[in-house]
Design a protein around this motif. Sequence first.
Motif, PDB file in Angstrom:
ATOM      1  N   PRO A  53       0.814  -1.219   0.000  1.00 31.99           N
ATOM      2  CA  PRO A  53       0.000   0.000   0.000  1.00 31.99           C
ATOM      3  C   PRO A  53       0.853   1.276   0.000  1.00 31.99           C
ATOM      4  CG  PRO A  53      -0.836  -1.562   1.613  1.00 31.99           C
ATOM      5  CD  PRO A  53       0.479  -2.093   1.137  1.00 31.99           C
ATOM      6  N   ILE A  54       2.027   1.209   0.641  1.00 33.16           N
ATOM      7  CA  ILE A  54       2.913   2.379   0.662  1.00 33.16           C
ATOM      8  C   ILE A  54       3.436   2.669  -0.746  1.00 33.16           C
ATOM      9  CG2 ILE A  54       5.079   3.298   1.557  1.00 33.16           C
ATOM     10  CD1 ILE A  54       4.646   1.642   4.079  1.00 33.16           C
ATOM     11  N   GLU A  55       3.881   1.620  -1.446  1.00 27.27           N
ATOM     12  CA  GLU A  55       4.356   1.778  -2.821  1.00 27.27           C
ATOM     13  C   GLU A  55       3.239   2.288  -3.724  1.00 27.27           C
ATOM     14  OE1 GLU A  55       7.340   0.852  -4.740  1.00 27.27           O
ATOM     15  OE2 GLU A  55       8.242   1.279  -2.792  1.00 27.27           O
ATOM     16  N   SER A  56       2.038   1.768  -3.504  1.00 28.19           N
ATOM     17  CA  SER A  56       0.893   2.171  -4.310  1.00 28.19           C
ATOM     18  C   SER A  56       0.554   3.641  -4.092  1.00 28.19           C
ATOM     19  CB  SER A  56      -0.314   1.296  -3.970  1.00 28.19           C
ATOM     20  OG  SER A  56      -1.457   1.688  -4.704  1.00 28.19           O
ATOM     21  N   ALA A  57       0.605   4.060  -2.822  1.00 27.32           N
ATOM     22  CA  ALA A  57       0.235   5.435  -2.487  1.00 27.32           C
ATOM     23  C   ALA A  57       1.283   6.445  -2.946  1.00 27.32           C
ATOM     24  CB  ALA A  57       0.011   5.565  -0.986  1.00 27.32           C
ATOM     25  N   LEU A  58       2.554   6.096  -2.730  1.00 24.63           N
ATOM     26  CA  LEU A  58       3.618   7.061  -2.994  1.00 24.63           C
ATOM     27  C   LEU A  58       4.122   7.034  -4.430  1.00 24.63           C
ATOM     28  CD1 LEU A  58       5.739   6.721   0.280  1.00 24.63           C
ATOM     29  CD2 LEU A  58       3.815   8.241  -0.213  1.00 24.63           C
TER      30      LEU A  58
ATOM     31  N   GLN B  77      -4.936  -2.460   4.864  1.00 25.38           N
ATOM     32  CA  GLN B  77      -4.196  -1.885   3.742  1.00 25.38           C
ATOM     33  C   GLN B  77      -4.728  -0.502   3.378  1.00 25.38           C
ATOM     34  OE1 GLN B  77      -3.930  -4.550   0.398  1.00 25.38           O
ATOM     35  NE2 GLN B  77      -2.636  -6.001   1.470  1.00 25.38           N
ATOM     36  N   GLY B  78      -6.038  -0.310   3.509  1.00 28.04           N
ATOM     37  CA  GLY B  78      -6.603   1.000   3.234  1.00 28.04           C
ATOM     38  C   GLY B  78      -6.080   2.046   4.200  1.00 28.04           C
ATOM     39  N   GLY B  79      -5.948   1.654   5.476  1.00 31.12           N
ATOM     40  CA  GLY B  79      -5.406   2.569   6.477  1.00 31.12           C
ATOM     41  C   GLY B  79      -3.955   2.926   6.189  1.00 31.12           C
ATOM     42  N   ILE B  80      -3.179   1.916   5.791  1.00 32.45           N
ATOM     43  CA  ILE B  80      -1.765   2.154   5.455  1.00 32.45           C
ATOM     44  C   ILE B  80      -1.666   3.067   4.234  1.00 32.45           C
ATOM     45  CG2 ILE B  80       0.373   1.083   4.659  1.00 32.45           C
ATOM     46  CD1 ILE B  80      -0.344  -1.372   6.288  1.00 32.45           C
ATOM     47  N   TYR B  81      -2.529   2.822   3.257  1.00 28.25           N
ATOM     48  CA  TYR B  81      -2.529   3.635   2.027  1.00 28.25           C
ATOM     49  C   TYR B  81      -2.804   5.103   2.352  1.00 28.25           C
ATOM     50  CZ  TYR B  81      -3.857   5.191  -2.667  1.00 28.25           C
ATOM     51  OH  TYR B  81      -3.935   5.870  -3.848  1.00 28.25           O
TER      52      TYR B  81
ATOM     53  N   GLY C   5      -2.547   6.516   5.257  1.00 31.25           N
ATOM     54  CA  GLY C   5      -1.486   7.025   6.117  1.00 31.25           C
ATOM     55  C   GLY C   5      -0.247   7.384   5.315  1.00 31.25           C
ATOM     56  N   ALA C   6       0.042   6.581   4.286  1.00 32.69           N
ATOM     57  CA  ALA C   6       1.217   6.845   3.453  1.00 32.69           C
ATOM     58  C   ALA C   6       1.068   8.147   2.681  1.00 32.69           C
ATOM     59  CB  ALA C   6       1.443   5.678   2.492  1.00 32.69           C
ATOM     60  N   VAL C   7      -0.143   8.442   2.278  1.00 33.79           N
ATOM     61  CA  VAL C   7      -0.392   9.680   1.541  1.00 33.79           C
ATOM     62  C   VAL C   7      -0.130  10.899   2.429  1.00 33.79           C
ATOM     63  CG1 VAL C   7      -2.166  11.079   0.425  1.00 33.79           C
ATOM     64  CG2 VAL C   7      -2.061   8.626  -0.021  1.00 33.79           C
TER      65      VAL C   7
END
Length: 226
Positions: free
Chosen positions: A115-120, A160-164, A166-168
Amino acid sequence: MLGTIANVGAIIAGSLIGGTVKQALPEKVQNGLFLAMGLVALFIGINTMVHNMPNSAYPVLFIISLAIGSCIGTLLNIDENFHGFAAKCGKSHLGKGLSTAILLFCIGTLSILGPIESALKGNNTFLYTNATLDFITSIVLASAYGYGIMLSAAVLFVWQGGIYLGAVSLSGFLQGDLLTELSVIGGILIAGSGLGILQIKDCKTLNLLPSLLVPVIFFLFKDYVF
């Protein structure tokens, strides 16, 4: 979020397939699946822990995290409440199966880093890879524990939604060291779950889940302490 949606769909599809296959399996085969999944969880947990431990910048942090997390989880009685919910569903083994599924699906490098890679970076490669692995795992788990395993897909989506999200908002905070610490603790939790399935020791792994919050809090305030 496209990668997370694919991951959720893979778990639901795998659970439907595994739950359907379960009806045709004799009890001896189902018992064999319990044993197999216990060994898999134990191996994955140990491998995750051993792989990430040498990269830890704070080798004592996981001990402190587990100590604090176990106290919080025990006071909140997370494990018993979770299994009580599963018992109301009429499945005696569902609680253990779901707790194992949640740990295997959520507490892993791909599920956290994806999710971090997806968001960033807009890169869903990790999540698509994770979806493939979870699809196979959910088939095996559902063949042993039934359709209820698909409930873990909802937990995965929130995780994963929370991580996504949060990463944003915290792109500078989510760094490699934090991921390493979370992976070490996650490996221990998965291994503990494997011990429970193998009936070697009931580690009440869900009571240890608050341990994952300790590294996050530590990294939030470490610059003010050190």
